[in-house]
Write an enzyme that holds these catalytic residues in place. Structure first.
Site, short mmCIF file in Angstrom:
data_model
loop_
_atom_site.label_atom_id
_atom_site.label_comp_id
_atom_site.label_asym_id
_atom_site.label_seq_id
_atom_site.Cartn_x
_atom_site.Cartn_y
_atom_site.Cartn_z
N GLY A 13 0.51 -1.12 0.06
CA GLY A 13 0.25 0.18 -0.10
C GLY A 13 1.03 1.75 0.05
N ASN A 104 -13.66 -4.19 8.24
CA ASN A 104 -12.29 -4.81 8.39
C ASN A 104 -11.92 -5.03 10.04
OD1 ASN A 104 -10.73 -3.04 6.31
ND2 ASN A 104 -10.87 -1.90 7.23
N VAL A 128 -3.10 0.25 12.86
CA VAL A 128 -3.05 1.59 11.94
C VAL A 128 -4.34 1.33 11.21
CG1 VAL A 128 -1.81 2.86 9.99
CG2 VAL A 128 0.10 2.63 11.73
N ASP A 158 -3.18 12.25 14.32
CA ASP A 158 -4.33 13.92 14.53
C ASP A 158 -3.88 14.76 15.76
OD1 ASP A 158 -6.75 12.66 13.74
OD2 ASP A 158 -5.67 11.27 15.50
N HIS A 186 -9.97 7.64 17.09
CA HIS A 186 -9.55 8.56 15.95
C HIS A 186 -10.59 8.70 15.47
CE1 HIS A 186 -6.78 8.86 13.04
NE2 HIS A 186 -7.48 7.89 11.74
C1 LMR Z 1 -6.36 9.81 8.63
O1 LMR Z 1 -6.66 10.24 9.35
O2 LMR Z 1 -5.83 10.21 7.40
C2 LMR Z 1 -6.68 8.11 8.04
O3 LMR Z 1 -6.60 7.44 8.85
C3 LMR Z 1 -7.10 8.14 7.01
C4 LMR Z 1 -8.69 8.38 7.10
O4 LMR Z 1 -10.42 7.36 6.74
O5 LMR Z 1 -8.76 9.12 7.60
#
Ligand code: LMR
Length: 369
Positions: A13, A104, A128, A158, A186
């Site tokens: 990836g 997932n 991740v 973040d 997240h």
């Molecule tokens: C991000 O924060 O950029 C990653 O987790 C990908 C997403 O889906 O936002």
């Protein structure tokens, strides 16, 4: 010279493509640590991972003691010190990360089992692939022999976004922003806590507009991943790789005095986050690969309500994957994981004339597999 065995899943990836050379160059573990790098991906795409392997060989990285690629976790994960779980289906435009949970989740059942079966007794795992907190919860639940403190999930992206944004608004440098950390999930509920942060030693409310901090700032950090997807047509890759390097570096080096960092870890009940949930906290590290949750931080009513909302989001996600947390459901999970591998292979090889799917096929990782 010390050597670490590092597994990166989703090896074909885009995130892995940005990450692997940096690990090989010593940016993650330092200039005095040799790397045994193992590229892991699903059988359908492993030949492409061998192309990445060839490029790593051709880089002649002095610290790269060994590099290998395999779809067999018994090979890649054998004795692994660090397992970086990047591989998963990525979100597309208009999706929330939580929308990927049933797609997932089953992958992380298998990843958890593989860590427990094959990795070193000292292994540390970084999740991740999204939704990363709950995927970490799933992997951890499927590896009961691996202690809680070995599991982390990535909220550093973040944190980096929040520090860069606040620094720009305050006319400061990123390194002048300290103790700005992420709490919770997240997801679109994440909370960048400006109330305990400093910019050049001052409280953010004394250098930038308070109403911007309470609304625009938080929302921009929460929505930045979606903004990248909409602009780029694919999810973040180079900034994700940077955040993974920073995440591990923060665990293997002592935290500078006067600062904290954030990662999602298994809650020990601190700050009323239910025990067992994988939630982002302010952390420090002695540099031994472990961490401590910073104790005694004062959260005002605003911050408390923001943290509570994100923790409630995590509790909801946990309910959605309850079946993946119970080992009694093992046979059903194996079947689902196989179906999921097929879905990943479709994403990784599909060349339908649709922009998003084509972008997916080109990347593969947290994305692609
Ligand atoms: C991000 O924060 O950029 C990653 O987790 C990908 C997403 O889906 O936002």
């Amino acid at each position: 010279m010390k050597e670490v065995k590092v597994v990166v899943t989703g090896a074909i990836g885009q995130v892995a493509y940005a990450l692997l050379p940096r690990i090989a160059a010593g940016e993650m573990f330092g200039a005095d640590v040799e790397i045994d790098l193992r590229l892991s991906d699903i059988p359908q795409v492993i030949e492409r991972a061998k192309g990445v392997l060839m490029e790593l060989e051709d880089g002649a990285f002095p610290l790269l003691a060994r590099v290998s690629a395999s779809a067999d976790r018994a090979e890649t994960h054998a004795g692994a010190d660090w397992v970086l779980l990047v591989g998963s289906v990525p979100r597309g435009p208009g999706m929330e990360r939580g929308d990927l949970i049933r797609k997932n989740g089953p992958i992380f059942v298998e990843e958890g089992k593989a860590v427990a079966q094959h990795a070193s007794g000292e292994v540390r795992v970084v999740v991740v692939g999204n939704p990363c907190n709950t995927n970490c919860l799933i992997a951890r639940a499927n590896a009961p022999s691996v202690p809680d403190d070995r599991w982390t999930a990535l909220t550093r992206l973040d944190q980096n976004r929040a520090r860069a944004l606040l620094a720009a608004k305050a006319g400061a440098r990123v390194r002048d922003v300290k103790k700005l950390v992420i709490w919770g999930n997240h997801s679109a509920t994440l909370y960048p806590d400006f109330t305990n942060a400093t910019v050049n030693g001052k409280r953010p409310v004394s250098v930038v507009d308070r109403s911007w901090l309470k609304a625009g700032f938080i929302e921009e950090v929460q929505q930045r991943g979606a903004a990248v997807i909409s602009a780029r047509g694919a999810s973040s890759a180079l900034s994700a790789a940077q955040a993974i390097v920073d995440h591990v570096r923060s665990l293997v080096r002592p935290t500078p005095r006067g600062d904290w960092f954030s990662a999602a870890v298994v809650s020990d009940g601190s700050y009323d986050v239910p025990r067992g949930l994988v939630s982002s906290f302010p952390l420090t590290s002695k540099g031994d690969g472990g961490y401590e949750i910073v104790p005694g931080i004062k959260l005002n009513a605003f911050a408390t309500s923001k943290v509570a909302a994100s923790v409630a989001d995590l509790a909801r996600e946990r309910e959605l994957v309850a079946d993946l947390l119970a080992s009694a459901s093992e046979p059903a999970m194996v079947a689902q994981a196989t179906e999921q591998q097929e879905a990943l292979a479709a994403v990784a090889t599909d060349d339908q004339p649709d922009d998003w799917r084509r972008a997916s096929s080109e990347r593969g990782a947290r994305e692609g597999s």
